[in-house]
Every structure is written in structure tokens, then in C-alpha cells.
Design a protein around this motif. Structure first.
Motif, PDB file in Angstrom:
ATOM      1  N   ALA A 103      17.559  54.324  51.628  1.00 18.67           N
ATOM      2  CA  ALA A 103      18.129  55.352  52.007  1.00 18.67           C
ATOM      3  C   ALA A 103      18.811  56.212  50.715  1.00 18.67           C
ATOM      4  CB  ALA A 103      19.563  55.282  52.827  1.00 18.67           C
ATOM      5  N   LYS A 104      18.713  57.312  50.895  1.00 16.07           N
ATOM      6  CA  LYS A 104      19.194  58.248  49.613  1.00 16.07           C
ATOM      7  C   LYS A 104      20.604  58.393  49.623  1.00 16.07           C
ATOM      8  CE  LYS A 104      15.111  61.001  48.834  1.00 16.07           C
ATOM      9  NZ  LYS A 104      14.588  62.387  48.830  1.00 16.07           N
ATOM     10  N   PRO A 105      21.508  58.443  48.723  1.00 13.80           N
ATOM     11  CA  PRO A 105      20.990  58.484  47.208  1.00 13.80           C
ATOM     12  C   PRO A 105      20.424  57.080  46.813  1.00 13.80           C
ATOM     13  CG  PRO A 105      23.452  58.402  47.289  1.00 13.80           C
ATOM     14  CD  PRO A 105      22.786  58.499  48.703  1.00 13.80           C
ATOM     15  N   VAL A 106      19.245  56.829  46.131  1.00 16.23           N
ATOM     16  CA  VAL A 106      18.702  55.740  45.711  1.00 16.23           C
ATOM     17  C   VAL A 106      19.231  54.992  44.506  1.00 16.23           C
ATOM     18  CG1 VAL A 106      16.338  54.707  45.151  1.00 16.23           C
ATOM     19  CG2 VAL A 106      16.491  56.848  46.705  1.00 16.23           C
ATOM     20  N   GLU A 107      19.701  53.893  44.559  1.00 19.99           N
ATOM     21  CA  GLU A 107      19.990  52.890  43.476  1.00 19.99           C
ATOM     22  C   GLU A 107      18.937  52.314  42.945  1.00 19.99           C
ATOM     23  OE1 GLU A 107      21.222  50.902  40.847  1.00 19.99           O
ATOM     24  OE2 GLU A 107      22.707  52.183  41.788  1.00 19.99           O
ATOM     25  N   PRO A 108      18.448  52.726  41.971  1.00 17.87           N
ATOM     26  CA  PRO A 108      17.164  51.996  41.290  1.00 17.87           C
ATOM     27  C   PRO A 108      17.108  50.555  41.316  1.00 17.87           C
ATOM     28  CG  PRO A 108      18.054  53.773  39.699  1.00 17.87           C
ATOM     29  CD  PRO A 108      19.047  53.528  40.754  1.00 17.87           C
ATOM     30  N   ARG A 109      18.162  49.856  40.958  1.00 16.97           N
ATOM     31  CA  ARG A 109      17.981  48.550  41.315  1.00 16.97           C
ATOM     32  C   ARG A 109      17.666  47.927  42.811  1.00 16.97           C
ATOM     33  NH1 ARG A 109      18.446  45.948  36.618  1.00 16.97           N
ATOM     34  NH2 ARG A 109      19.227  46.739  34.931  1.00 16.97           N
ATOM     35  N   VAL A 110      18.240  48.617  43.737  1.00 15.79           N
ATOM     36  CA  VAL A 110      17.971  48.291  44.813  1.00 15.79           C
ATOM     37  C   VAL A 110      16.323  48.560  45.374  1.00 15.79           C
ATOM     38  CG1 VAL A 110      18.227  48.963  47.394  1.00 15.79           C
ATOM     39  CG2 VAL A 110      20.324  48.770  45.901  1.00 15.79           C
ATOM     40  N   LEU A 111      15.890  49.804  44.867  1.00 15.08           N
ATOM     41  CA  LEU A 111      14.627  50.065  44.988  1.00 15.08           C
ATOM     42  C   LEU A 111      13.625  48.992  44.413  1.00 15.08           C
ATOM     43  CD1 LEU A 111      12.496  51.885  46.169  1.00 15.08           C
ATOM     44  CD2 LEU A 111      12.653  53.396  44.109  1.00 15.08           C
ATOM     45  N   ASP A 112      14.098  48.644  43.068  1.00 15.81           N
ATOM     46  CA  ASP A 112      13.461  47.742  42.347  1.00 15.81           C
ATOM     47  C   ASP A 112      13.288  46.397  43.148  1.00 15.81           C
ATOM     48  OD1 ASP A 112      12.230  46.304  40.071  1.00 15.81           O
ATOM     49  OD2 ASP A 112      14.166  45.012  39.951  1.00 15.81           O
ATOM     50  N   ALA A 113      14.282  45.880  43.790  1.00 15.08           N
ATOM     51  CA  ALA A 113      14.364  44.680  44.442  1.00 15.08           C
ATOM     52  C   ALA A 113      13.441  44.876  45.668  1.00 15.08           C
ATOM     53  CB  ALA A 113      15.724  44.249  44.849  1.00 15.08           C
ATOM     54  N   ARG A 114      13.652  45.973  46.371  1.00 14.11           N
ATOM     55  CA  ARG A 114      12.667  46.089  47.683  1.00 14.11           C
ATOM     56  C   ARG A 114      11.261  46.337  47.339  1.00 14.11           C
ATOM     57  NH1 ARG A 114      15.432  48.469  51.888  1.00 14.11           N
ATOM     58  NH2 ARG A 114      17.686  47.526  51.806  1.00 14.11           N
ATOM     59  N   ILE A 115      10.994  46.595  46.170  1.00 14.20           N
ATOM     60  CA  ILE A 115       9.487  46.742  45.586  1.00 14.20           C
ATOM     61  C   ILE A 115       8.894  45.096  45.241  1.00 14.20           C
ATOM     62  CG2 ILE A 115       7.782  47.254  43.749  1.00 14.20           C
ATOM     63  CD1 ILE A 115       9.500  49.905  43.284  1.00 14.20           C
ATOM     64  N   LYS A 116       9.735  44.585  44.713  1.00 15.65           N
ATOM     65  CA  LYS A 116       9.342  43.001  44.497  1.00 15.65           C
ATOM     66  C   LYS A 116       9.198  42.395  45.702  1.00 15.65           C
ATOM     67  CE  LYS A 116      11.830  42.958  39.944  1.00 15.65           C
ATOM     68  NZ  LYS A 116      13.029  42.627  39.235  1.00 15.65           N
ATOM     69  N   ALA A 117      10.138  42.663  46.609  1.00 15.19           N
ATOM     70  CA  ALA A 117      10.242  42.011  47.992  1.00 15.19           C
ATOM     71  C   ALA A 117       8.870  42.235  48.691  1.00 15.19           C
ATOM     72  CB  ALA A 117      11.378  42.438  48.980  1.00 15.19           C
ATOM     73  N   VAL A 118       8.288  43.609  48.746  1.00 15.65           N
ATOM     74  CA  VAL A 118       7.049  43.559  49.574  1.00 15.65           C
ATOM     75  C   VAL A 118       6.046  43.485  48.826  1.00 15.65           C
ATOM     76  CG1 VAL A 118       8.258  46.052  50.695  1.00 15.65           C
ATOM     77  CG2 VAL A 118       7.090  46.089  48.401  1.00 15.65           C
ATOM     78  N   LEU A 119       6.122  43.317  47.589  1.00 12.37           N
ATOM     79  CA  LEU A 119       5.020  42.767  46.892  1.00 12.37           C
ATOM     80  C   LEU A 119       4.681  41.160  47.135  1.00 12.37           C
ATOM     81  CD1 LEU A 119       5.022  44.439  43.294  1.00 12.37           C
ATOM     82  CD2 LEU A 119       3.541  44.770  45.337  1.00 12.37           C
ATOM     83  N   ARG A 120       5.847  40.446  47.203  1.00 11.01           N
ATOM     84  CA  ARG A 120       5.706  38.867  47.846  1.00 11.01           C
ATOM     85  C   ARG A 120       5.244  39.056  48.972  1.00 11.01           C
ATOM     86  NH1 ARG A 120      10.763  38.779  44.705  1.00 11.01           N
ATOM     87  NH2 ARG A 120      12.064  39.157  46.499  1.00 11.01           N
ATOM     88  N   ARG A 121       5.731  39.945  49.876  1.00 11.06           N
ATOM     89  CA  ARG A 121       5.092  39.866  51.357  1.00 11.06           C
ATOM     90  C   ARG A 121       3.568  40.056  51.433  1.00 11.06           C
ATOM     91  NH1 ARG A 121       9.934  42.827  52.571  1.00 11.06           N
ATOM     92  NH2 ARG A 121       8.854  44.470  53.181  1.00 11.06           N
ATOM     93  N   ALA A 122       3.126  40.854  50.566  1.00 10.35           N
ATOM     94  CA  ALA A 122       1.734  41.142  50.283  1.00 10.35           C
ATOM     95  C   ALA A 122       0.950  40.114  50.344  1.00 10.35           C
ATOM     96  CB  ALA A 122       1.401  42.254  49.351  1.00 10.35           C
ATOM     97  N   VAL A 123       1.416  38.897  49.665  1.00 10.08           N
ATOM     98  CA  VAL A 123       0.527  37.519  49.528  1.00 10.08           C
ATOM     99  C   VAL A 123       1.072  36.492  50.401  1.00 10.08           C
ATOM    100  CG1 VAL A 123      -0.352  35.904  47.941  1.00 10.08           C
ATOM    101  CG2 VAL A 123       0.095  38.235  47.098  1.00 10.08           C
ATOM    102  N   PRO A 124       0.908  36.676  51.876  1.00 10.19           N
ATOM    103  CA  PRO A 124       1.552  35.637  52.649  1.00 10.19           C
ATOM    104  C   PRO A 124       1.348  34.164  52.412  1.00 10.19           C
ATOM    105  CG  PRO A 124       0.413  37.395  53.928  1.00 10.19           C
ATOM    106  CD  PRO A 124      -0.201  37.297  52.413  1.00 10.19           C
TER     107      PRO A 124
END
Length: 232
Positions: A103-124
């Protein structure tokens, strides 16, 4: 880190997020609208993106339609950015195939954590159940080694998050899994997340695996608690 495609029409926010994500170690390409984002993702000369960060309110083609188009192309992880707080708008993005939202306003470190999480999920993580790594759920067969799902012999295309969710159920048949447990195990949230993500992903999983998603026979709802996989 990750190669991120950021699609955001607000010039100031787009540049602020690009600089922040680059500072956190990511390689970031940007687009200002839906058509430009899709063109950039399809460009053969560009390095393949590993994750898409996509605003909902875009000119030309809105974020929901861009999300659907990206999802038709494959399993590329998608995070939606939304200024809308209404549950129906958040769930709509998830039902289009998004893996997560911020959700906006976006906190960059929260977005960074979500990016890392979806990348981990991309390799089950591989889960073995049968002697050959397969589990039969009536007409649905899950191959936990090849990470494939079929229904009646036909391939079922799942997003990385949907696949991890199904594997979590397959690994724990007959057990009630709360929404918070699923958030921790599937979405890799180390905090109280939004249970609407779980509900929307279960809805999509049922639509792809159940004969009648409105009357599910595999993934049962345990009202007020969570979900349970019932073996045929």
C-alpha cells in the motif's frame, strides 16, 4: 539482488523508488504506463526481469490488465502498488494473478522485503510424498519433484505463490492451517500480514483445481480459522 521492472506513472515516486531500490542492491528498469511496461518486458534485447512492481492506477492500460497480461506470459512474480485501501480493490489485484501488494505511501525497505520474499517463493522447496514424488488428489496430480500440477492429464498453470500454497496443503493433508501459518510459510511474512492475500490465493487455486470452486471438495474452509486439504 533482483532485476526489477517498476511500472509507475507518478514521475516523482517512480524516480524515488528506483533510486531507493538501486541503493538496496537491485537493478531497476522503469516504465511510466502499462503499454510501455509490457513492451519493456517483451523486449528481446533487455535483461529478463525477475520481478514486476506494478502500480494499479496507470494510464493507457490499468495495472489490473497489465497484471493479467504478464500472468498469461508465465510465472514472473508480480507485486502491486495500490493507493486504494478498500478490500475489494486489493483482492481484485490478487485475483488478477498478483503475488503480493504494497500500500502507498511505499516504504522502500518494506518493498525490498516483499521483493525478496516473492523471489524466494519463485523457487519452491521440493517436497516428496509418494515414492516417485507424486500425490494424487482425485483428478489432480501434484508432482513435487518436477513442480508440476495436472488435472485430468492436462497441465494446470499455477503462479509460484499458488504452487507453494498447494504444496503446503499437500504436505499437511487433513490438518487445519490457519491464515497466519500460511502467511508465514507461503508468503514468508515474519509479522501479522493481511489474510486477504491468503483468501484470494485459495480462491484462485480452487478455480484451477476444483470441478466446482463454489463447492470445493479438496480445499475446505474451516470458518473463522483457515483451510484444510481433504484427500479424496
Amino acid at each position: 539482488m533482483a532485476r526489477v521492472m517498476l511500472v509507475e506513472d507518478d514521475d516523482g515516486l517512480r524516480e524515488a523508488l528506483r533510486l531507493a531500490l538501486v541503493g538496496l542492491g537491485h537493478e531497476v528498469a522503469v516504465a511510466a504506463d502499462g503499454p510501455a511496461g509490457l513492451a519493456a518486458l517483451a523486449a528481446p534485447s533487455a535483461p529478463a526481469a525477475e520481478c514486476v512492481v506494478l502500480d494499479v492506477m496507470l494510464p493507457g492500460i490499468d495495472g489490473f490488465e497489465v497484471c493479467r497480461e504478464v500472468r498469461r506470459l508465465g510465472r514472473l512474480p508480480i507485486i502491486m502498488l495500490t493507493a486504494r485501501s478498500e478490500p475489494i480493490d486489493i483482492v481484485a489485484g490478487l485475483e488478477c494473478g498478483a503475488d503480493d501488494y504494497v500500500a502507498k505511501p511505499v516504504e522502500p525497505r518494506v518493498l525490498d522485503a516483499r521483493i525478496k520474499a516473492v523471489l524466494r517463493r519463485a523457487v519452491p522447496v521440493e517436497r516428496e510424498n509418494g515414492a516417485d514424488g507424486t500425490v494424487d488428489l482425485g483428478p489432480v496430480r501434484v508432482d513435487t519433484r518436477a513442480m508440476t500440477v495436472t488435472k485430468g492429464g492436462a497441465p494446470v498453470e499455477l503462479t509460484p505463490t499458488e504452487l507453494r500454497l498447494l504444496l503446503e496443503f499437500v504436505t499437511n493433508p487433513g490438518q487445519v492451517l490457519t491464515r497466519q501459518v500460511l502467511l508465514d510459510r507461503v508468503w514468508d511474512y515474519g509479522y501479522l500480514g493481511d489474510s486477504r492475500i491468503v483468501d484470494a490465493c485459495v480462491w484462485r487455486l480452487r478455480a484451477k483445481t476444483e470441478d466446482d470452486p463454489a463447492r470445493p471438495r479438496l480445499i475446505a474452509t474451516v470458518r473463522g480459522v483457515g483451510y484444510r486439504l481433504d484427500l479424496p
